[in-house]
Design an enzyme around this catalytic site. Structure first.
Site, PDB file in Angstrom:
ATOM      1  N   GLY A 124      42.895 -41.255  76.566  1.00  0.00           N
ATOM      2  CA  GLY A 124      43.017 -39.846  76.214  1.00  0.00           C
ATOM      3  C   GLY A 124      44.265 -39.205  76.766  1.00  0.00           C
TER       4      GLY A 124
ATOM      5  N   ASN B 164      46.954 -38.272  75.308  1.00  0.00           N
ATOM      6  CA  ASN B 164      47.797 -37.539  74.369  1.00  0.00           C
ATOM      7  C   ASN B 164      47.741 -36.018  74.564  1.00  0.00           C
ATOM      8  OD1 ASN B 164      45.074 -38.240  73.024  1.00  0.00           O
ATOM      9  ND2 ASN B 164      45.738 -36.439  71.889  1.00  0.00           N
TER      10      ASN B 164
ATOM     11  N   GLY C  24      46.210 -32.520  77.369  1.00  0.00           N
ATOM     12  CA  GLY C  24      45.537 -32.054  78.575  1.00  0.00           C
ATOM     13  C   GLY C  24      45.941 -32.776  79.846  1.00  0.00           C
ATOM     14  N   ILE C  25      44.952 -33.027  80.687  1.00  0.00           N
ATOM     15  CA  ILE C  25      45.179 -33.646  81.986  1.00  0.00           C
ATOM     16  C   ILE C  25      45.752 -35.049  81.841  1.00  0.00           C
ATOM     17  CG2 ILE C  25      43.960 -34.568  84.005  1.00  0.00           C
ATOM     18  CD1 ILE C  25      42.068 -32.082  83.641  1.00  0.00           C
ATOM     19  N   GLY C  26      45.253 -35.802  80.880  1.00  0.00           N
ATOM     20  CA  GLY C  26      45.751 -37.153  80.664  1.00  0.00           C
ATOM     21  C   GLY C  26      47.228 -37.165  80.311  1.00  0.00           C
TER      22      GLY C  26
ATOM     23  N   SER D 110      33.907 -34.419  87.075  1.00  0.00           N
ATOM     24  CA  SER D 110      33.963 -32.968  86.884  1.00  0.00           C
ATOM     25  C   SER D 110      33.092 -32.286  87.926  1.00  0.00           C
ATOM     26  CB  SER D 110      33.456 -32.617  85.475  1.00  0.00           C
ATOM     27  OG  SER D 110      33.187 -31.237  85.348  1.00  0.00           O
TER      28      SER D 110
ATOM     29  N   TYR E  94      26.381 -33.144  79.307  1.00  0.00           N
ATOM     30  CA  TYR E  94      27.750 -33.261  79.819  1.00  0.00           C
ATOM     31  C   TYR E  94      27.707 -33.515  81.323  1.00  0.00           C
ATOM     32  CZ  TYR E  94      32.550 -32.172  81.084  1.00  0.00           C
ATOM     33  OH  TYR E  94      33.827 -32.242  81.584  1.00  0.00           O
TER      34      TYR E  94
END
Length: 307
Positions: free
Chosen positions: A22, A24, A26-28, A151, A176
């Site tokens: 992931g 591509n 945000g945080i990644g 999280s 979640y």
């Protein structure tokens, strides 16, 4: 730990290979960009290759010498995970850093291609399978690391062993929280098992506090409503700040099994420090049961070779 640690203090990682799920957005993405800027070869494992290519362009715009490769991976499909791992092992002879970052958040009740509840299946089981399949190359790479993104939602999480698929009742946020607690339990249990065989590979968990990313829209096919977007923006920090715990755990001198998060009030914002909630939330019996069920569901059995 250095007070107010920032990406500018990150050590050189030239010659290291870093795989980020992931990566591509945000945080990644922020982690990938920062690691590339310090010399790491980056593999972005993404579901959408077009978005991956766009991320590659943005990383290279910031650092024209960046080494970035895009590979296709759908964590909600175990056949995709296996295909990815096979391809990776054919193309690479070492893996210094695996960052289990990708995820979905609070979608309507839905299933992965293998029939798992989407959040548990993608956020936990997909990464569990990926890490297990890549474990041989990780353990063969001296002092490699696995960094798994959890999280603060894990703080109130529970593993619903009698309702993992959500068929007996489903709440998007509860599930979640379950998936993020599973991430934390997995990271710490992995460290215990690596230690038991004397491996130089270490496992750590991190969380970004409350960060302004597009995570809320992933997996649901819908953008969050205006009020929710406003509240997230009001109470969150930037994705760049949210990536700092990941970058710290990936590059600094740490002990395996540590949990890194922001240093601000209620761990919602700030600079990376050890978060003691990792030790509070970790229960050996729950982690071991989750591990056994995860191997059973994914049909990926971890093999730990002693040094």
């Amino acid at each position: 730990m250095t007070i107010k640690w920032t990406a500018e203090q990150m050590p050189d990682v030239t010659g290291k290979t870093a795989l980020i799920t992931g990566g591509n957005s945000g945080i990644g993405f922020e982690a990938a960009k920062a690691l590339a800027g310090r010399g790491a070869e980056i593999i972005l494992a993404v579901r959408n290759e077009a978005k991956g290519k766009e991320a590659e362009k943005r990383i290279k715009a910031a650092n024209e010498n960046a080494e970035v490769t895009i590979m296709s991976l759908d964590l909600s499909d175990l056949s995709s995970v296996r295909h990815f791992a096979t391809q990776f092992l054919q193309q690479y002879s070492s893996l210094d850093l695996l960052i289990n970052n990708a995820g979905v958040m609070v979608p309507p009740h839905s299933k992965t291609k293998d029939g798992f509840e989407l959040q548990f299946g993608c956020n936990h089981l997909g990464h569990f399978a990926l890490t297990g399949l890549l474990l041989p190359i990780l353990m063969e790479t001296s002092h490699s690391r696995v960094v798994t993104v959890s999280s603060i939602a894990a703080n109130s999480g529970e593993i619903y062993f009698d309702n993992l698929d959500g068929e007996k009742g489903y709440s998007p946020m509860k599930f979640y929280r379950q998936s993020k607690l599973a991430n934390l339990l997995f990271a710490k249990e992995l460290q215990n098992r690596l230690e038991a065989v004397g491996s130089t590979t270490i496992s750590a968990a991190v969380h970004p506090g409350i960060s302004n990313t597009n995570l809320l829209s992933r997996g649901s096919g819908k953008e969050p409503n205006g009020l929710l977007k406003f509240l997230v923006k009001l109470f969150s920090q930037s994705a760049e700040m949210g990536a700092l715990p990941t970058l710290y755990a990936a590059t600094e001198s740490i002990k395996g099994g540590v949990y890194i998060g922001p240093d601000g009030k209620a761990a919602k914002k700030g600079y990376p420090v050890k978060d003691m909630m990792g030790d509070v939330l970790f229960k050996v019996d729950v982690a071991e049961r989750l591990w056994s069920i995860s191997e059973e569901l994914t049909k990926v059995t971890y093999i730990f070779k002693k040094r």
